[in-house]
Each structure stands twice: as structure tokens, then as C-alpha cells.
Write a protein that holds these residues in place. Structure first.
Motif, PDB file in Angstrom:
ATOM      1  N   PHE A 101       0.621  -1.222   0.016  1.00  0.00           N
ATOM      2  CA  PHE A 101       0.095  -0.053   0.053  1.00  0.00           C
ATOM      3  C   PHE A 101       0.937   1.240   0.124  1.00  0.00           C
ATOM      4  CE2 PHE A 101      -2.936  -3.147   1.811  1.00  0.00           C
ATOM      5  CZ  PHE A 101      -4.117  -2.976   0.943  1.00  0.00           C
ATOM      6  N   ALA A 102       1.911   1.131  -0.300  1.00  0.00           N
ATOM      7  CA  ALA A 102       2.946   2.338  -0.425  1.00  0.00           C
ATOM      8  C   ALA A 102       2.515   3.190  -1.521  1.00  0.00           C
ATOM      9  CB  ALA A 102       4.354   1.826  -0.822  1.00  0.00           C
ATOM     10  N   ASN A 103       2.720   4.675  -1.144  1.00  0.00           N
ATOM     11  CA  ASN A 103       2.246   5.690  -2.030  1.00  0.00           C
ATOM     12  C   ASN A 103       2.751   5.784  -3.431  1.00  0.00           C
ATOM     13  OD1 ASN A 103       0.678   6.800   0.133  1.00  0.00           O
ATOM     14  ND2 ASN A 103       2.512   8.028   0.612  1.00  0.00           N
ATOM     15  N   ASN A 104       3.957   5.115  -3.778  1.00  0.00           N
ATOM     16  CA  ASN A 104       4.721   5.119  -5.044  1.00  0.00           C
ATOM     17  C   ASN A 104       4.471   3.534  -5.704  1.00  0.00           C
ATOM     18  OD1 ASN A 104       6.376   3.746  -3.032  1.00  0.00           O
ATOM     19  ND2 ASN A 104       8.327   4.527  -4.391  1.00  0.00           N
ATOM     20  N   CYS A 105       3.517   2.636  -5.166  1.00  0.00           N
ATOM     21  CA  CYS A 105       3.403   1.591  -5.636  1.00  0.00           C
ATOM     22  C   CYS A 105       2.759   1.347  -7.036  1.00  0.00           C
ATOM     23  CB  CYS A 105       2.587   0.478  -4.765  1.00  0.00           C
ATOM     24  SG  CYS A 105       0.714   0.845  -4.537  1.00  0.00           S
ATOM     25  N   GLY A 106       3.011   0.570  -7.701  1.00  0.00           N
ATOM     26  CA  GLY A 106       2.188   0.066  -9.098  1.00  0.00           C
ATOM     27  C   GLY A 106       2.876   0.577 -10.077  1.00  0.00           C
ATOM     28  N   LEU A 107       4.044   1.143 -10.486  1.00  0.00           N
ATOM     29  CA  LEU A 107       4.539   1.863 -11.192  1.00  0.00           C
ATOM     30  C   LEU A 107       5.591   0.947 -12.112  1.00  0.00           C
ATOM     31  CD1 LEU A 107       5.056   5.709 -10.666  1.00  0.00           C
ATOM     32  CD2 LEU A 107       3.416   4.505 -11.974  1.00  0.00           C
ATOM     33  N   LYS A 108       5.945  -0.141 -11.449  1.00  0.00           N
ATOM     34  CA  LYS A 108       6.990  -1.102 -11.711  1.00  0.00           C
ATOM     35  C   LYS A 108       6.354  -2.591 -11.265  1.00  0.00           C
ATOM     36  CE  LYS A 108      10.388   0.496  -8.510  1.00  0.00           C
ATOM     37  NZ  LYS A 108      11.847   1.013  -8.496  1.00  0.00           N
ATOM     38  N   ALA A 109       7.032  -3.573 -12.041  1.00  0.00           N
ATOM     39  CA  ALA A 109       6.369  -4.782 -11.649  1.00  0.00           C
ATOM     40  C   ALA A 109       7.112  -5.269 -10.198  1.00  0.00           C
ATOM     41  CB  ALA A 109       6.894  -5.953 -12.537  1.00  0.00           C
ATOM     42  N   SER A 110       8.219  -4.807  -9.915  1.00  0.00           N
ATOM     43  CA  SER A 110       9.170  -5.051  -8.633  1.00  0.00           C
ATOM     44  C   SER A 110       8.231  -4.451  -7.417  1.00  0.00           C
ATOM     45  CB  SER A 110      10.449  -4.527  -8.729  1.00  0.00           C
ATOM     46  OG  SER A 110      10.565  -3.176  -8.849  1.00  0.00           O
ATOM     47  N   LEU A 111       7.424  -3.660  -7.715  1.00  0.00           N
ATOM     48  CA  LEU A 111       6.843  -2.801  -6.517  1.00  0.00           C
ATOM     49  C   LEU A 111       5.368  -2.726  -6.865  1.00  0.00           C
ATOM     50  CD1 LEU A 111       7.348  -1.325  -3.798  1.00  0.00           C
ATOM     51  CD2 LEU A 111       7.564   0.695  -4.920  1.00  0.00           C
ATOM     52  N   PRO A 112       4.420  -3.750  -6.943  1.00  0.00           N
ATOM     53  CA  PRO A 112       3.152  -3.820  -7.215  1.00  0.00           C
ATOM     54  C   PRO A 112       2.268  -3.180  -6.061  1.00  0.00           C
ATOM     55  CG  PRO A 112       3.640  -5.914  -6.807  1.00  0.00           C
ATOM     56  CD  PRO A 112       5.099  -4.912  -6.851  1.00  0.00           C
ATOM     57  N   CYS A 113       1.135  -2.666  -6.694  1.00  0.00           N
ATOM     58  CA  CYS A 113       0.269  -2.334  -5.743  1.00  0.00           C
ATOM     59  C   CYS A 113      -0.679  -3.405  -5.075  1.00  0.00           C
ATOM     60  CB  CYS A 113      -0.860  -1.134  -6.058  1.00  0.00           C
ATOM     61  SG  CYS A 113      -0.401   0.437  -6.315  1.00  0.00           S
ATOM     62  N   LYS A 114      -1.249  -3.520  -3.973  1.00  0.00           N
ATOM     63  CA  LYS A 114      -1.891  -4.737  -3.353  1.00  0.00           C
ATOM     64  C   LYS A 114      -3.257  -4.901  -4.073  1.00  0.00           C
ATOM     65  CE  LYS A 114      -2.189  -7.891  -0.247  1.00  0.00           C
ATOM     66  NZ  LYS A 114      -1.235  -8.990  -0.040  1.00  0.00           N
ATOM     67  N   THR A 115      -4.035  -3.756  -4.461  1.00  0.00           N
ATOM     68  CA  THR A 115      -5.416  -3.947  -4.892  1.00  0.00           C
ATOM     69  C   THR A 115      -5.528  -3.119  -6.198  1.00  0.00           C
ATOM     70  OG1 THR A 115      -6.242  -1.728  -3.823  1.00  0.00           O
ATOM     71  CG2 THR A 115      -6.181  -3.772  -2.598  1.00  0.00           C
ATOM     72  N   ILE A 116      -6.564  -3.449  -7.089  1.00  0.00           N
ATOM     73  CA  ILE A 116      -6.823  -2.869  -8.067  1.00  0.00           C
ATOM     74  C   ILE A 116      -7.253  -1.227  -8.021  1.00  0.00           C
ATOM     75  CG2 ILE A 116      -8.476  -2.953 -10.058  1.00  0.00           C
ATOM     76  CD1 ILE A 116      -8.700  -5.851  -9.907  1.00  0.00           C
TER      77      ILE A 116
END
Length: 223
Positions: A23-38
């Protein structure tokens, strides 16, 4: 899979993983740091973006998407990575509005996603579904509504499956120019419980369809 390319739009790649996301603020922009939810990524999605969903371990425990709100985008792509992703919204489903008044018009592309008791609702969107499945649904699986006449729309279903559903599988209606192409798509073991439901319901007055050759449809109702 060919995704919609929008002129002048720099598409972002977003990554979601129920197993490895956070749930990090910078998640989702790369495969190594994905977000948890859609929900985390759709809050930031823009025209032409690609949402990559990790399918690991989702066949038994699908990704939830209950808080999905209607997206007003000129284009969007959703696809699996690592393995096929399973989604289960169970409420109002996924809704996308493609605003054709925007400078760049595209549509929705979905690749290798299984929707479990989940609807996909589109308004004025062209659509490409590749190797997608709609299963065990008690609600209408795929609905496309077309109210805008200025832009010709395309609906393409390739190697898709509609199985074990108890509501309408594909519904297309409106007042627009729509090209429909269905290829290698299976409708199996669907049991309709309502007189208003149909496996394939087409009611757009300007609908042209192609299935294994030149078979043209106009106002088609198939139970």
C-alpha cells in the motif's frame, strides 16, 4: 494482443499483485513494486493506461474489485501477468465510459482475464477481448451501450468463454455504427433464469457482425 494506441497520449504501465503488492504511495509503477489492490491503481489511471494484474494464486481466491468506480477514459487495457488473473467484483462489476468527445478516442482491451460472477459494462467503448472468460455469473456478463453516432465502434471477441452463467452473456444495444467480430468463442452450460436474459442479445440498429465468414446480424436475440 493489440492494444488501443491513443495519439498524443503517453500510456502508463500499472502493476497489481494480491500476493506481492503493498500500500505504499509510490506502488504500481513497476513490476517489482506492485500495488496490493486494483482500486489503488484505478484511482490514478489515465487515457490509454495498461493495468497489469498478477494472476498468482487468484484462481482459488480471485482479486476483489468491489470499490471499482466508473472510469471515464479514452482508452484502457487490462491484462494478466505471471499467470491468468481471476477477478470477482460480486456487486456492480467493472464500468468504463469512453468519452468520444476527447481528442483521442480508443477503447477497452482485455487480455487473459477470468471474470467470476462479475460484469463488464461499457459505454461508447470499442472493445477487444482476447482469451477471456466469464464464469459462474448471476448477473449480465458483458454489456456494451452505444449512444454516440459520430465514431464507428468495434467489438471483437477472440477465443473467449462464457460458461455456467445464469444471466445474459453478451448484450449490445444503442444507436451507433458497430462492427461485431466473434471468433473461436464458446457459450457453454449457461442456464437462463429470466425471460429477459439471452445468451447473445444484439439490438443496435446499425450493427454489422462477422462470425466464421460473412454472417450479418441486425437486432438478433438468441436464447
Amino acid at each position: 494482443m493489440v492494444y488501443y494506441l491513443l495519439e498524443g497520449v503517453h500510456a502508463m504501465q500499472w502493476f497489481v499483485s494480491r500476493r506481492d503488492g503493498n500500500f505504499a504511495n509510490n506502488c504500481g509503477l513497476k513490476a517489482s513494486l506492485p500495488c496490493k489492490t486494483i482500486q489503488q491503481v484505478i484511482a490514478h489511471a489515465s487515457d490509454g493506461d495498461v493495468i497489469n494484474i498478477d494472476g498468482t494464486r487468484t484462481s482459488r481466491d480471485p482479486n476483489p474489485c468491489e470499490n471499482w468506480t466508473e472510469l471515464d477514459l479514452a482508452g484502457l487495457a487490462i491484462r494478466s501477468y505471471n499467470t491468468r488473473a481471476f477477478l470477482s467484483c460480486k456487486t456492480e462489476g467493472l464500468r468504463v465510459l469512453c468519452n468520444s468527445r476527447k481528442r483521442a478516442f480508443g477503447g477497452v482491451s482485455v487480455d487473459q482475464i477470468t471474470f467470476v460472477n462479475t460484469s463488464l459494462h461499457l459505454s461508447d467503448c470499442s472493445l477487444k477481448l482476447n482469451d477471456c472468460s466469464f464464469i459462474n455469473s448471476s448477473v449480465a456478463a458483458l454489456t456494451s451501450r452505444y449512444a454516440t453516432e459520430s465514431v464507428r465502434k468495434n467489438v471483437q471477441l477472440d477465443e473467449c468463454t462464457f460458461q455456467n452463467n445464469s444471466a445474459s452473456s453478451v448484450t449490445i444495444y444503442g444507436n451507433s455504427m458497430v462492427n461485431l467480430n466473434i471468433s473461436k468463442t464458446t457459450f457453454a452450460y449457461n442456464k437462463l433464469l429470466s425471460e429477459e436474459d439471452a445468451i447473445l442479445y444484439l439490438s443496435d440498429k446499425n450493427l454489422h457482425g462477422n462470425q466464421s465468414g460473412e454472417s450479418w446480424f441486425t437486432s438478433k436475440y438468441f436464447r
